[in-house]
Design a protein around this motif. Sequence first.
Motif, PDB file in Angstrom:
ATOM      1  N   UNK A   5       0.822  -1.205   0.000  1.00  0.00           N
ATOM      2  CA  UNK A   5       0.000   0.000   0.000  1.00  0.00           C
ATOM      3  C   UNK A   5       0.857   1.257   0.000  1.00  0.00           C
ATOM      4  N   UNK A   6       2.161   1.114  -0.171  1.00  0.00           N
ATOM      5  CA  UNK A   6       3.040   2.276  -0.293  1.00  0.00           C
ATOM      6  C   UNK A   6       3.141   2.746  -1.742  1.00  0.00           C
ATOM      7  N   UNK A 362       2.901   2.200   9.189  1.00  0.00           N
ATOM      8  CA  UNK A 362       4.017   1.754   8.354  1.00  0.00           C
ATOM      9  C   UNK A 362       4.100   2.571   7.078  1.00  0.00           C
ATOM     10  N   UNK A 363       2.962   2.777   6.422  1.00  0.00           N
ATOM     11  CA  UNK A 363       2.937   3.579   5.198  1.00  0.00           C
ATOM     12  C   UNK A 363       3.407   5.004   5.482  1.00  0.00           C
ATOM     13  N   UNK A 375      15.528   5.632   1.604  1.00  0.00           N
ATOM     14  CA  UNK A 375      14.559   4.818   0.880  1.00  0.00           C
ATOM     15  C   UNK A 375      14.426   3.441   1.515  1.00  0.00           C
ATOM     16  N   UNK A 376      13.206   3.078   1.877  1.00  0.00           N
ATOM     17  CA  UNK A 376      12.882   1.713   2.289  1.00  0.00           C
ATOM     18  C   UNK A 376      11.445   1.445   1.854  1.00  0.00           C
ATOM     19  N   UNK A 377      10.889   0.299   2.256  1.00  0.00           N
ATOM     20  CA  UNK A 377       9.560  -0.069   1.775  1.00  0.00           C
ATOM     21  C   UNK A 377       8.830  -0.835   2.859  1.00  0.00           C
ATOM     22  N   UNK A 387      10.622  -2.762   5.454  1.00  0.00           N
ATOM     23  CA  UNK A 387      11.573  -3.673   4.805  1.00  0.00           C
ATOM     24  C   UNK A 387      12.857  -2.915   4.478  1.00  0.00           C
ATOM     25  N   UNK A 388      13.963  -3.402   5.038  1.00  0.00           N
ATOM     26  CA  UNK A 388      15.269  -2.767   4.878  1.00  0.00           C
ATOM     27  C   UNK A 388      16.208  -3.779   4.234  1.00  0.00           C
TER      28      UNK A 388
END
Length: 415
Positions: A5-6, A362-363, A375-377, A387-388
Amino acid sequence: MAGPVTYFDPANAPGLPARERDLVERRGRALGGAYRLLYERPLHLVRGRGTRVWDADGIEYLDAYNNVPAVGHAHPRVVAAIAEQAATLNTHTRYLAEGVVDYAEDVLATLPAHLGNAMFTCTGSEANDLALRIAKLTTGRDGVLASRNAYHGVTTETAAISPSLGGVGSIAAWTRLVDPLDLGASVRAALADGLRPAALILDTILASDGVITDPAGLTDAAADVRAAGGLLIADEVQPGFGRLGTGLWGFERLGLEPDLVTVGKPMGNGHPVAAVFAGPELVEAFGAHARYFNTFGGNPVSMAAAQATLDVIRDEGLVENARLVGGRLLAALRGLDASLGVVDVRGAGLYVGVELGSTDRTVAVVNRMRDRGVLLAASGADNTVLKIRPPLPFSTDDADRLVTELEAALAGTGD
């Protein structure tokens, strides 16, 4: 919308600066609606070097997301190897060539002795597709077990075992999804329900399930599948080539002996190259019934990229760097103040998941970090995990910067 959902919502394009808005609109017209962009405000990247990337306005970002440039963006040795071979010859594998054999021998020497053959493809999706073909043909079965929110590729076959790609409704009738937190019991239940397994396929860091480093019941699950006539496929497309800091391969860290291993993403540092590693007996059985050829898989330029990448990983000590810097990063993340709301920190080497327990939070943090230049996700079935997974040359300074910015982003300061 299936998947993280990012993603950027194209309906928000009118609010972007003119240059990005026009590019987003052109992209939508030319590429269609199936593609996605990351972040609330998409990034227009134009350059990368090492662990850094720069956007069209010259703003620098610390890349803690892209594991494809494993040895760093635009590594000069990989760039030179690709350019030199592209300027010399590039063709398919139906002619004799030393590069593909040299690389196959080199990478196979890093694997258990029973995995004696390499079959080259262009992408991890193709590699997993080929592994499934081999498993189904050689076992005479068609059932596949995969984790609950797995991602294994975008072909018809691999998409059918990838709920993170298209949702649970996209899963094939011959697929059973198993619980990554209780693999032993859920695999037994699937087998008891009559599934005839060709294979159990697992990403060895269970990345899409939220970075599960030590899945419960894994050894029993693998044994039960084998007893039922199936094979074990270790998907190393994300964790492979040293990312976990305990050798090149994630299955070794888990104490597994897979029948098939698939690799891709970081293998050529961004050049599209991937492979299946298998026992000669499986390849012979497959080859007796099916011819394998891939126009671009194993071509000389791909092999030059893969060889240079593997050489850099060894020569620059990047597996050890993943262990040391990853350990520092994990310790610092686990030491964050409890008031910041971190539920759990999981990881191995330079693959880390930070559980926040809330999709919306999280988003928000992913987008705050983008605005703070990191930058990560997101990951996990409900996108509750940061998530790294940075390039392997990630330094202690990089790790410290990430933690400092994350602490601020979690606190919601500076928004």
